[in-house]
Write an enzyme that holds these catalytic residues in place. Structure first.
Site, PDB file in Angstrom:
ATOM      1  N   SER A 109     -25.143   2.962  40.038  1.00 41.09           N
ATOM      2  CA  SER A 109     -26.488   3.358  40.484  1.00 41.09           C
ATOM      3  C   SER A 109     -26.897   2.601  41.747  1.00 41.09           C
ATOM      4  O   SER A 109     -26.410   1.511  42.020  1.00 41.09           O
ATOM      5  CB  SER A 109     -27.515   3.060  39.386  1.00 41.09           C
ATOM      6  OG  SER A 109     -27.091   3.542  38.143  1.00 41.09           O
TER       7      SER A 109
HETATM    8  N1  SAH Z   1     -24.606   0.886  34.760  1.00 41.64           N
HETATM    9  C1  SAH Z   1     -23.443   1.443  35.394  1.00 41.64           C
HETATM   10  C2  SAH Z   1     -23.670   2.879  35.808  1.00 41.64           C
HETATM   11  C3  SAH Z   1     -22.575   3.762  35.332  1.00 41.64           C
HETATM   12  S1  SAH Z   1     -22.861   5.481  35.470  1.00 41.64           S
HETATM   13  C4  SAH Z   1     -22.942   0.567  36.522  1.00 41.64           C
HETATM   14  O1  SAH Z   1     -23.591  -0.439  36.852  1.00 41.64           O
HETATM   15  O2  SAH Z   1     -21.875   0.872  37.052  1.00 41.64           O
HETATM   16  C5  SAH Z   1     -23.247   5.915  33.803  1.00 41.64           C
HETATM   17  C6  SAH Z   1     -22.156   5.725  32.795  1.00 41.64           C
HETATM   18  O3  SAH Z   1     -22.635   6.244  31.563  1.00 41.64           O
HETATM   19  C7  SAH Z   1     -20.845   6.440  33.069  1.00 41.64           C
HETATM   20  O4  SAH Z   1     -19.819   5.512  33.181  1.00 41.64           O
HETATM   21  C8  SAH Z   1     -20.663   7.362  31.866  1.00 41.64           C
HETATM   22  O5  SAH Z   1     -19.329   7.482  31.444  1.00 41.64           O
HETATM   23  C9  SAH Z   1     -21.495   6.650  30.826  1.00 41.64           C
HETATM   24  N2  SAH Z   1     -21.909   7.459  29.675  1.00 41.64           N
HETATM   25  C10 SAH Z   1     -22.352   8.743  29.640  1.00 41.64           C
HETATM   26  N3  SAH Z   1     -22.606   9.111  28.365  1.00 41.64           N
HETATM   27  C11 SAH Z   1     -22.339   8.033  27.580  1.00 41.64           C
HETATM   28  C12 SAH Z   1     -22.395   7.776  26.176  1.00 41.64           C
HETATM   29  N4  SAH Z   1     -22.765   8.711  25.301  1.00 41.64           N
HETATM   30  N5  SAH Z   1     -22.020   6.563  25.737  1.00 41.64           N
HETATM   31  C13 SAH Z   1     -21.622   5.595  26.590  1.00 41.64           C
HETATM   32  N6  SAH Z   1     -21.539   5.768  27.922  1.00 41.64           N
HETATM   33  C14 SAH Z   1     -21.889   6.972  28.413  1.00 41.64           C
END
Ligand code: SAH
Length: 262
Positions: A109
């Site tokens: 993000s």
């Molecule tokens: N906080 C992260 C942002 C990652 S993007 C950072 O700092 O990099 C959001 C993430 O949510 C993705 O990696 C995606 O795979 C994950 N995601 C989506 N649905 C999910 C679920 N049900 N359980 C766990 N992770 C999930």
């Protein structure tokens, strides 16, 4: 009475106990936090001519100009080197206010969005947050920032490759209060509940009931949620002794919250 996990959860002894515990309904995430003393498995982007403190302080100036004012959030953002979490080819964009690809079709993000969401989390409970659950570890950046603001951070990722990448990224930082879990965050992580706060980095159609159940009274959830069609908005949910309060804030754009493992 519900059994509490022992901290730190990554001690081998505690891991064995956790494995011996009864399986939860659904795919149970397994605590596999960074191992202290382990050798970094991946080369970190260093020696690339990046003046990271200067770039980070410019990023912080931009955050202030965008309205971020919580000094604790600023300090946490200042402490974490965002360039360590992105591909070597993207390090020179690491301190721009932009989301960046982290592989597997997912993105880290924008710093501004991370700061905004952390400010909202902290507004509910001034002082250090207790246990926090993060849904969507991704590359582990936000979990690292959270580790400076919360007592314990449980972070769940459903894509195994990203969970492993986050583990590699975080291992070198040695953050004993971050516990990485591979699992479906839709069901939360009951063993760590109740949480003072829950933060999601992926947006679904609604806030899953499991998150509300696992939130402490007085706790807050900050998450993106579908606002009709492809639109999403940031949602703040407060669990009070009187009931649930819900506010819908500004439009945002996050990857979708998906169920199951990948
Ligand atoms: N906080 C992260 C942002 C990652 S993007 C950072 O700092 O990099 C959001 C993430 O949510 C993705 O990696 C995606 O795979 C994950 N995601 C989506 N649905 C999910 C679920 N049900 N359980 C766990 N992770 C999930």
């Amino acid at each position: 009475m519900q059994q509490r996990p022992r901290f730190p959860a990554q001690l081998p002894e505690a891991r064995n106990r956790a494995n011996a515990a009864k399986p939860m309904a659904g795919p149970a995430p397994s605590p596999v936090a960074s191992r202290p003393g382990a050798v970094a498995a991946v080369a970190q982007p260093q020696g690339l001519g990046l003046d990271s403190p200067a770039l980070r302080s410019r990023m912080l100036q931009k955050l202030v100009a965008q309205g971020v004012s919580d000094p604790q959030v600023m300090a946490a953002m200042a402490a974490v080197e965002r360039h360590r979490f992105v591909d070597t080819a993207l390090v020179n964009q690491a301190y721009e206010d932009t989301s960046l690809p982290i592989g597997f079709g997912q993105t880290i993000s924008k710093p501004n969005v991370v700061a905004r969401m952390l400010e909202l989390l902290r507004q509910a409970a001034p002082g250090r947050l207790g246990r926090v659950l993060e849904i969507g570890t991704g590359c582990g950046y936000q979990a690292a920032v959270l580790s400076h603001l919360a007592g314990e951070v449980y972070s769940i990722e459903r894509i195994r490759g990203l969970h492993e990448r986050a583990r590699d990224n975080l291992r070198v930082l040695r953050l004993p209060n971050v516990h990485l879990l591979f699992g479906d965050g839709m069901v939360g992580f009951a063993k760590g509940a109740p949480y003072a706060a829950i933060i999601a980095a992926a947006g679904g159609d609604a806030i899953p009931q499991a998150w509300i159940d696992q939130l402490a009274v007085g706790g807050r959830i900050v998450a993106p949620m579908s606002a009709g069609g492809a639109k999403q908005a940031l949602v703040v949910l407060d669990k009070t002794a009187q009931g649930i309060q819900h506010s819908v804030l500004e439009p945002v754009q996050f990857v979708p919250l998906k169920s199951g493992l990948a």
